[in-house]
Design a protein around this motif. Sequence first.
Motif, PDB file in Angstrom:
ATOM      1  N   SER A 106      43.953  37.374  51.043  1.00 55.81           N
ATOM      2  CA  SER A 106      43.711  36.570  49.767  1.00 55.81           C
ATOM      3  C   SER A 106      43.963  36.472  48.447  1.00 55.81           C
ATOM      4  CB  SER A 106      42.231  35.612  49.822  1.00 55.81           C
ATOM      5  OG  SER A 106      41.190  36.973  48.984  1.00 55.81           O
ATOM      6  N   ASP A 107      44.456  35.874  47.940  1.00 55.92           N
ATOM      7  CA  ASP A 107      44.952  35.924  46.227  1.00 55.92           C
ATOM      8  C   ASP A 107      43.506  36.694  45.583  1.00 55.92           C
ATOM      9  OD1 ASP A 107      47.408  34.916  46.374  1.00 55.92           O
ATOM     10  OD2 ASP A 107      47.046  33.421  46.124  1.00 55.92           O
ATOM     11  N   GLU A 108      42.326  36.919  45.703  1.00 53.78           N
ATOM     12  CA  GLU A 108      40.999  37.635  45.816  1.00 53.78           C
ATOM     13  C   GLU A 108      41.839  38.706  45.186  1.00 53.78           C
ATOM     14  OE1 GLU A 108      40.661  34.823  46.363  1.00 53.78           O
ATOM     15  OE2 GLU A 108      39.572  33.045  45.816  1.00 53.78           O
ATOM     16  N   ALA A 109      42.449  39.354  46.317  1.00 53.54           N
ATOM     17  CA  ALA A 109      42.201  40.506  46.068  1.00 53.54           C
ATOM     18  C   ALA A 109      44.395  40.548  45.629  1.00 53.54           C
ATOM     19  CB  ALA A 109      42.122  41.318  47.546  1.00 53.54           C
ATOM     20  N   SER A 110      44.624  40.627  44.991  1.00 53.96           N
ATOM     21  CA  SER A 110      45.660  40.193  44.516  1.00 53.96           C
ATOM     22  C   SER A 110      46.065  41.601  43.646  1.00 53.96           C
ATOM     23  CB  SER A 110      46.346  39.655  43.463  1.00 53.96           C
ATOM     24  OG  SER A 110      45.372  39.513  42.339  1.00 53.96           O
ATOM     25  N   PHE A 111      45.445  42.556  42.657  1.00 52.71           N
ATOM     26  CA  PHE A 111      45.166  43.694  42.377  1.00 52.71           C
ATOM     27  C   PHE A 111      44.744  44.979  43.013  1.00 52.71           C
ATOM     28  CE2 PHE A 111      44.744  47.371  38.792  1.00 52.71           C
ATOM     29  CZ  PHE A 111      45.989  47.015  38.330  1.00 52.71           C
TER      30      PHE A 111
END
Length: 249
Positions: free
Chosen positions: A229-234
């Motif tokens: 997900s985008d929550e784990a983008s980094f």
Amino acid sequence: MTARLTGSTALITGSTSGIGRATADALAGLGAHVIISGRDKARGEAAVAQIRAVGGKADFIAADLLLSSGARSLAEQAAAVTGRIDILINNAGIYSFGSTAEVTEEAFDRMYNINVKAPYLLVGALAPHMADRGSGAIVNISTGITVKGNALAGLYGSSKAAINLLTKSWAAEYGPRGVRVNTVSPGPTYTPGTQAMGEGAIESFTVGTPAERVGQPHEIASAVAFLVSDEASFVHGANLAVDGGFAAV
């Protein structure tokens, strides 16, 4: 739950049962069109039917990843379903335990073909297209055994240790072009495979661990869902232990 993956297509290998099936359910629940794959057509079609029954999008592709042709065919067929693969979960794997002297060459090749070669071929076939689009997520399922010297798990552990290193290499190779590659390392988890080990076998791995219990497939799936997900983008090249502390003690 917010449909955070709407518009994306996810291929999950070995997803007719266990952790793979739970992952398919989780990603479908987030809006992804999931492609379930495995050798058992009946279980695969049942999984698809259940996802569709609650409004999700799913298709099944039969695949035997023992042969290189099986992995290449799966990549081609999966990409053709919606025209793209945005998420790849390399979950399919086998395991066996025994002394080094007892392992046959056939067993060695089978373990490495399914656990290492198949993911390698799938990433090679699908990741470049993700990179061309500038986005994508790959999660490889490993194991906490890779950090312990278990006398009877050398073959299995080494195959998953190879996946851990490949995760870092693929993160370095594809990360600069928008593709995030990470690993989830489950600990002892209730699945049809582990329960077939015999009464008390999987529970024995939890003795002395912080959680002091066996995990459930949905707990592993939740970690996978986070990483794609985008929550784990980094998050790039990470190995997320979801193991009740198995590798910590």
